[in-house]
Design an enzyme around this catalytic site. Sequence first.
Site, short mmCIF file in Angstrom:
data_model
loop_
_atom_site.label_atom_id
_atom_site.label_comp_id
_atom_site.label_asym_id
_atom_site.label_seq_id
_atom_site.Cartn_x
_atom_site.Cartn_y
_atom_site.Cartn_z
CG ASP A 111 -1.89 -1.29 1.19
OD1 ASP A 111 -2.28 -1.62 0.24
OD2 ASP A 111 -2.13 -1.93 2.26
CE LYS B 98 -6.10 11.73 0.94
NZ LYS B 98 -7.10 11.01 1.39
CG ASP C 117 1.60 0.72 -8.72
OD1 ASP C 117 1.67 0.85 -7.61
OD2 ASP C 117 0.64 0.52 -9.52
C1 LIG Z 1 -1.82 -3.28 -2.83
S1 LIG Z 1 -2.03 -4.91 -1.83
C2 LIG Z 1 -0.79 -6.08 -2.77
C3 LIG Z 1 -0.93 -7.30 -2.73
C4 LIG Z 1 -0.16 -8.32 -3.71
N1 LIG Z 1 1.23 -8.22 -3.20
C5 LIG Z 1 0.00 -7.94 -4.99
O1 LIG Z 1 0.91 -7.39 -5.56
O2 LIG Z 1 -1.24 -8.20 -5.70
C6 LIG Z 1 -1.00 -4.73 -0.22
C7 LIG Z 1 -1.33 -5.76 0.66
O3 LIG Z 1 -0.39 -5.76 1.66
C8 LIG Z 1 -1.30 -5.94 3.18
N2 LIG Z 1 -0.62 -5.41 4.03
C9 LIG Z 1 -0.41 -4.00 4.20
N3 LIG Z 1 0.12 -3.60 5.40
C10 LIG Z 1 0.41 -4.68 5.92
C11 LIG Z 1 1.28 -4.98 7.15
N4 LIG Z 1 1.62 -4.12 7.97
N5 LIG Z 1 1.34 -6.38 7.27
C12 LIG Z 1 1.00 -7.44 6.52
N6 LIG Z 1 0.52 -7.12 5.57
C13 LIG Z 1 -0.02 -5.75 5.06
C14 LIG Z 1 -2.66 -5.67 2.65
O4 LIG Z 1 -3.49 -6.22 3.47
C15 LIG Z 1 -2.99 -5.83 1.03
O5 LIG Z 1 -3.35 -7.20 1.01
#
Ligand SMILES: C[S@@+](CC[C@H](N)C(=O)[O-])C[C@H]1O[C@@H](n2cnc3c(N)ncnc32)[C@H](O)[C@@H]1O
Length: 208
Positions: free
Chosen positions: A121, A125, A157
């Site tokens: 993620d 912001k 990205d």
């Molecule tokens: C934007 S998605 C990308 C998913 C996958 N890696 C892809 O490229 O399709 C980011 C994922 O990271 C997880 N995530 C975010 N912060 C995290 C954290 N601190 N610990 C574990 N997972 C996390 C979110 O729940 C989400 O499923």
Amino acid sequence: MATDRKLLGEATTSLKEHQQRVAQRKSLLNAKLKSCLSGKSRIVLEIGCGHGHWLTDFAAANKEVLCVGIDLIGNRIERANRKASRVGLDNVHFLKAEANEFLDQLPVGLGIELVFILFPDPWPKKRHWKNRIMNTGFLDKLSDRCLEGTRLHFRTDHRDYFDWAANAVAFAGKWNLLSDAPWLFERETVFQSKADSYQSLIVEKRKI
Ligand SMILES: C[S@@+](CC[C@H](N)C(=O)[O-])C[C@H]1O[C@@H](n2cnc3c(N)ncnc32)[C@H](O)[C@@H]1O
């Protein structure tokens, strides 16, 4: 005065409830980690694995290594585990866990040999930048649980996040940037398939 005391009492109760929930979550994770990693000395880790497509393919292609994928979202993890068992893999585990808590609960003596953080993620912001996983504190903590020479593969990205991550790595001081290293295991993730373009960073844990 009486209202202040009431508010303070409510705040104390909700803080206690929160602390109990966190403690419960951590002990559950600790028990899960003990049951699936007992006797193991090294793992490949994907942080933020989503539905687990990428790591399932990686585990299928690398049966000699033990893989662990973690994500905050429970139903993504359930789907990932269903997919792995459908394919018949016994060298991959998907766990619902937050990355910092996962590192805290990882059994002593177990080292991480390879790390992937794919399209995390980006928190665009400014007031949310503190939530970005590629921060100095986290990179230090991660390095402490990695084996010597462990490589972290990061891909995004989001241009600003890429620069932010490169700065965090340089500032953390425990990782060397590898400018010419090949990307290990090229497979599109769900977020990669939606991206117009992306950038990758490979860093290696420094020798102590
Ligand atoms: C934007 S998605 C990308 C998913 C996958 N890696 C892809 O490229 O399709 C980011 C994922 O990271 C997880 N995530 C975010 N912060 C995290 C954290 N601190 N610990 C574990 N997972 C996390 C979110 O729940 C989400 O499923």
